[in-house]
Design a protein around this motif. Structure first.
Motif, PDB file in Angstrom:
ATOM      1  N   THR A  23       0.897  -1.225  -0.404  1.00  0.00           N
ATOM      2  CA  THR A  23      -0.149  -0.338   0.104  1.00  0.00           C
ATOM      3  C   THR A  23       0.988   1.848   0.277  1.00  0.00           C
ATOM      4  O   THR A  23       0.443   2.424  -0.380  1.00  0.00           O
ATOM      5  CB  THR A  23      -0.825   0.087   1.039  1.00  0.00           C
ATOM      6  OG1 THR A  23       0.052   0.008   2.114  1.00  0.00           O
ATOM      7  CG2 THR A  23      -2.064  -0.768   0.901  1.00  0.00           C
ATOM      8  N   SER A  24       1.977   1.268   0.179  1.00  0.00           N
ATOM      9  CA  SER A  24       3.003   2.393   0.439  1.00  0.00           C
ATOM     10  C   SER A  24       3.835   2.633  -1.487  1.00  0.00           C
ATOM     11  O   SER A  24       2.832   2.141  -1.942  1.00  0.00           O
ATOM     12  CB  SER A  24       4.028   1.833   1.253  1.00  0.00           C
ATOM     13  OG  SER A  24       5.172   0.881  -0.124  1.00  0.00           O
ATOM     14  N   ASN A  25       4.490   3.611  -1.572  1.00  0.00           N
ATOM     15  CA  ASN A  25       4.643   4.302  -2.753  1.00  0.00           C
ATOM     16  C   ASN A  25       5.943   3.666  -3.063  1.00  0.00           C
ATOM     17  O   ASN A  25       6.801   4.658  -3.690  1.00  0.00           O
ATOM     18  CB  ASN A  25       4.907   5.926  -2.400  1.00  0.00           C
ATOM     19  CG  ASN A  25       3.347   6.477  -3.143  1.00  0.00           C
ATOM     20  OD1 ASN A  25       2.150   5.887  -3.076  1.00  0.00           O
ATOM     21  ND2 ASN A  25       2.636   7.197  -1.602  1.00  0.00           N
ATOM     22  N   ASN A  27       8.608   1.306  -5.481  1.00  0.00           N
ATOM     23  CA  ASN A  27       8.043   1.424  -7.130  1.00  0.00           C
ATOM     24  C   ASN A  27       8.221   0.029  -6.796  1.00  0.00           C
ATOM     25  O   ASN A  27       7.863  -0.852  -5.944  1.00  0.00           O
ATOM     26  CB  ASN A  27      10.239   1.458  -7.515  1.00  0.00           C
ATOM     27  CG  ASN A  27      10.348  -0.278  -6.865  1.00  0.00           C
ATOM     28  OD1 ASN A  27      10.477  -1.047  -7.093  1.00  0.00           O
ATOM     29  ND2 ASN A  27      11.719   0.277  -6.111  1.00  0.00           N
ATOM     30  N   ARG A  28       7.829   0.036  -8.484  1.00  0.00           N
ATOM     31  CA  ARG A  28       6.059  -0.823  -9.043  1.00  0.00           C
ATOM     32  C   ARG A  28       7.060  -2.297  -8.581  1.00  0.00           C
ATOM     33  O   ARG A  28       6.707  -3.498  -8.175  1.00  0.00           O
ATOM     34  CB  ARG A  28       6.297  -0.912 -10.448  1.00  0.00           C
ATOM     35  CG  ARG A  28       5.321  -1.582 -10.643  1.00  0.00           C
ATOM     36  CD  ARG A  28       5.531  -1.784 -12.381  1.00  0.00           C
ATOM     37  NE  ARG A  28       4.111  -1.945 -12.964  1.00  0.00           N
ATOM     38  CZ  ARG A  28       2.943  -1.908 -12.715  1.00  0.00           C
ATOM     39  NH1 ARG A  28       2.235  -0.617 -12.333  1.00  0.00           N
ATOM     40  NH2 ARG A  28       1.691  -2.633 -13.832  1.00  0.00           N
ATOM     41  N   LYS A  31       6.395  -3.952  -4.691  1.00  0.00           N
ATOM     42  CA  LYS A  31       5.492  -4.354  -5.172  1.00  0.00           C
ATOM     43  C   LYS A  31       4.982  -5.221  -5.239  1.00  0.00           C
ATOM     44  O   LYS A  31       4.148  -6.042  -4.602  1.00  0.00           O
ATOM     45  CB  LYS A  31       4.259  -3.309  -4.960  1.00  0.00           C
ATOM     46  CG  LYS A  31       2.855  -2.571  -5.255  1.00  0.00           C
ATOM     47  CD  LYS A  31       2.480  -1.468  -5.030  1.00  0.00           C
ATOM     48  CE  LYS A  31       2.373  -0.374  -4.122  1.00  0.00           C
ATOM     49  NZ  LYS A  31       1.236   0.718  -4.038  1.00  0.00           N
ATOM     50  N   TYR A  67      -8.290  -0.211  -7.896  1.00  0.00           N
ATOM     51  CA  TYR A  67      -8.694   1.268  -8.481  1.00  0.00           C
ATOM     52  C   TYR A  67      -8.300   2.247  -9.198  1.00  0.00           C
ATOM     53  O   TYR A  67      -9.255   3.263  -8.666  1.00  0.00           O
ATOM     54  CB  TYR A  67      -6.918   1.440  -7.311  1.00  0.00           C
ATOM     55  CG  TYR A  67      -6.025   1.215  -8.716  1.00  0.00           C
ATOM     56  CD1 TYR A  67      -5.550   2.061  -9.230  1.00  0.00           C
ATOM     57  CD2 TYR A  67      -5.554   0.557  -8.669  1.00  0.00           C
ATOM     58  CE1 TYR A  67      -4.431   2.280 -10.040  1.00  0.00           C
ATOM     59  CE2 TYR A  67      -4.823   0.101  -9.888  1.00  0.00           C
ATOM     60  CZ  TYR A  67      -4.415   1.910 -10.713  1.00  0.00           C
ATOM     61  OH  TYR A  67      -3.498   1.031 -11.632  1.00  0.00           O
TER      62      TYR A  67
END
Length: 257
Positions: A23-25, A27-28, A31, A67
């Motif tokens: 859920t954080s920012n 990097n892809r 994630k 989303y």
């Protein structure tokens, strides 16, 4: 023969850390790695699945899947993060709150679109999510009727039954359709989508449990006029059902009869 070493169950700190990562920012790539590690944990044991659900990850995973619809109000194609989140959701139990969150437009339209246009892996994972929505003890007839009324949804699930090279696809198709058929309003729609002939033609390839569920689904569909007529007019119905009576349990034989 060497006995494999049992894997340690997930701990709350580990799952919480993964929850923060998805859920954080970050990097892809990081994630995606967190989602894949979460999927592996979820597949290892019921205990891990319960822990993941109890720590509140289901709403976060659903947010990753939907989303784009939440931002734009439109049904858009999914990306790799969406696919990975679906893989985790495919093996997790859903609460009544989570079910109600998904069973609305345009979210169901997005799932239907994935069933129509996605890869076979994506379609199986979407089918597993639909199965969880429709088959849960917390799912109401209203929930099932909304799923059944979503354009393209039933046809997409029926197409899974034709994926004979993918046993999981057939299994998911049967189980999701059975859940949807628990709502009487859906029965004629499921017949119209072509489910009866697809179920009938899959019977002899199924294991005992799935054969019983397929026959139970057919029995529900045969409560409709269209369903009875379709089975009666199917050239293979009688020989297949005769074989099924000999092949599986007494419950399945009762459904076949």
């Amino acid at each position: 023969e060497r006995i494999p070493t049992p894997k340690q169950p997930a701990n709350p700190q580990q799952v919480t850390s993964l929850s923060q990562d998805i859920t954080s920012n970050i990097n892809r790539i990081e994630k995606l790695d967190a989602l894949r590690r979460l999927e592996n944990l979820a597949k290892e044991s019921d205990k891990n699945r319960r822990l993941i659900s109890e720590l509140g990850l289901v709403p976060k995973l659903l947010s990753l899947v939907f989303y784009k619809t939440e931002e734009s109000g439109e049904s858009l194609q999914c990306d790799e993060i969406t696919e990975e989140a679906l893989k985790v959701l495919a093996v997790l139990p859903l609460s009544g709150k989570s079910i109600n969150e998904v069973v609305q437009q345009p979210k169901l339209s997005l799932l239907s679109n994935m069933l129509t246009n996605g890869t076979i892996e994506l379609r199986m994972n979407v089918g597993s999510l639909v199965e969880a929505l429709a088959s849960s003890e917390e799912a109401s007839d209203e929930v099932r009727s909304v799923i059944g009324a979503t354009e393209g949804m039933l046809e997409g699930l029926v197409r899974l039954l034709h994926q004979t090279n993918y046993s999981r696809a057939v299994k998911v198709g049967i189980r999701s359709l059975f859940g949807i058929c628990l709502c009487r309003i859906n029965l004629e729609k499921v017949v119209t989508a072509g489910a009866l002939s697809a179920l009938l033609e899959s019977l002899l390839r199924l294991d005992k449990g799935d054969a019983e569920r397929a026959l139970a689904t057919m029995e529900l569909l045969c409560k409709t006029t269209g369903g009875c007529a379709e089975v009666a007019n199917h050239a293979l119905a009688l020989p297949i059902l005769k074989k099924m009576i000999l092949k599986v349990s007494s419950q399945a034989s009762e459904n076949a009869a």
